[in-house]
Design an enzyme around this catalytic site. Structure first.
Site: not given
Ligand code: G3I
Length: 362
Positions: A156, A265
């Site tokens: 991205e 994805e």
């Molecule tokens: O690991 C922490 C945890 O310790 C904490 O308690 C919790 C609550 O704040 O957050 C957890 O981290 C989260 C992480 O996912 C793991 O679950 C983040 O807040 C959350 O923002 C993160 O979201 C991920 C997102 O990427 C981040 O940008 C999504 O699961 C994931 O599906 C998404 O995937 C991305 C691809 O990598 C790139 N393309 C877009 C796609 C969707 O955004």
């Protein structure tokens, strides 16, 4: 005589039952074995729960770590590595003979700020950035090169703003080094693993303006000798957009600059939002029978386009296993399996879509 006939009949019925059981254990990967691999993005729960593990092994032959191999989760502080989550996913792949897509090496999201800042919070210069990038990339690529067959090296980096004078996202990495950070990321990944296929990965990649920008960036970089093997089309779509024609046109465009395209994805949500942005609606409309049909038809339409381009598409990965796991939350109804890991109408539609094509994989 009668006894032998009965035995033969029983044996035949047992064989049919076994064959039926075996065929019922066949999944998406088997339906598409002559076209492309079928992948899924997994979290730790998916590879710990027996039902979900069995479903993954039945349906898929490629896996991506949804979050566990990203820059911040693996190196939250400089030189402090957290491999546990990524190791569990890599070991699951090793134990079950499933290939692993590496995701992702450099991204403006989920990256430790230490990578690009000084202790006072100011941005480092590009020499320091490159040293840190190189060390991180060599550490993770080297650790998983036995099981990872390709990497999303940069995620991205192209802007969504169609009017932007410069086609690049204004991230701290870009602020420090311009588009050169992209070139360096690919250079370091190639150093660390001479064999893995290296991808540039982005969302809204079927948008006519953005797909031209992506193709042009990759073309120019390849001309300079940057080792980019493929383009990852994230495929975060919805039941209205993008059109099958735009997806078809984007694949056609990308196929003129790279030999490998992955849909990385894929999910199709039931509202009008799309892309990888983190801000999205969660209160989707109620799922009526007609919405369920439209959802299934959209998946079928996309898979017909993917089959048409199976000479250049190596892999189609779903982003998450079921609606319950989806980053979009289950209200957006995005995947082929419902919250209880049961097949939805869209699953059968995807299986049927393959029958429109007899074309063999390249
Ligand atoms: O690991 C922490 C945890 O310790 C904490 O308690 C919790 C609550 O704040 O957050 C957890 O981290 C989260 C992480 O996912 C793991 O679950 C983040 O807040 C959350 O923002 C993160 O979201 C991920 C997102 O990427 C981040 O940008 C999504 O699961 C994931 O599906 C998404 O995937 C991305 C691809 O990598 C790139 N393309 C877009 C796609 C969707 O955004």
């Amino acid at each position: 005589m009668k006894q032998r006939t009965t035995t033969a009949l029983l044996l035949f019925l047992a064989f049919c039952a076994g064959a039926a059981a075996q065929s019922s254990r066949k999944g998406l990967k088997d339906a598409y074995k002559d076209y492309f691999w079928i992948g899924v993005a997994v979290n730790q729960r998916n590879i710990s729960d027996e039902t979900q593990k069995a479903l993954i092994c039945q349906e898929f032959n490629s896996i991506t770590a949804e979050n566990d191999m990203k820059p911040q989760p693996t190196e939250p502080e400089e030189g402090v590595y957290r491999w546990e989550g990524a190791d569990r996913i890599a070991n699951f792949c090793r134990q079950n003979g499933i290939r692993l897509r590496g995701h992702c090496l450099m991204w403006h999201n989920q990256i430790g700020r230490w990578m690009f800042t000084n202790p006072d919070g100011s941005l480092v210069d590009k020499e320091v950035l490159y040293e840190r990038m190189r060390r991180h990339i060599h550490a993770i690529v080297g650790r998983y090169k036995d099981i990872v067959y390709c990497w999303d090296v940069v995620n991205e980096a192209i802007t969504d703003d169609p009017n932007a004078a410069v086609p690049y996202r204004q991230s701290p990495l870009y602020e420090i080094a311009g588009e050169e950070f992209i070139e360096k990321a690919f250079e370091f990944a190639r150093e660390a693993d001479p064999d893995a296929l290296l991808f540039y990965n982005d969302y809204n990649e079927a948008d006519p303006v953005k797909s031209v920008r992506i193709a042009e960036m990759v073309r120019q970089m390849k001309e300079k000798g940057v080792p980019i093997d493929g383009i990852g089309m994230q495929g975060h779509y919805n039941i209205y957009e993008p059109s099958a024609q735009d997806v078809d046109a984007a694949i056609e465009r990308f196929s003129h600059v790279v030999s490998h395209i992955h849909v990385t994805e894929l999910d199709i949500r039931v509202n009008r939002e799309m892309g990888g942005q983190l801000k999205f609606k969660r209160d989707a409309a109620a799922i009526t029978d007609s919405i369920d049909r439209v959802h299934a038809d959209r998946y079928a339409a996309m898979f017909r386009v993917f089959c048409k381009h199976s000479d250049v598409i190596d892999c189609v990965t779903f982003w998450n296993l079921s609606d319950r796991d989806s980053w979009l939350s289950e209200q957006n109804y995005p995947l082929l399996f419902d919250r209880n890991y049961q097949k939805k109408r869209a699953y059968d539609a995807v299986i049927k879509a393959r029958k429109s094509y007899r074309k063999r994989r390249k």
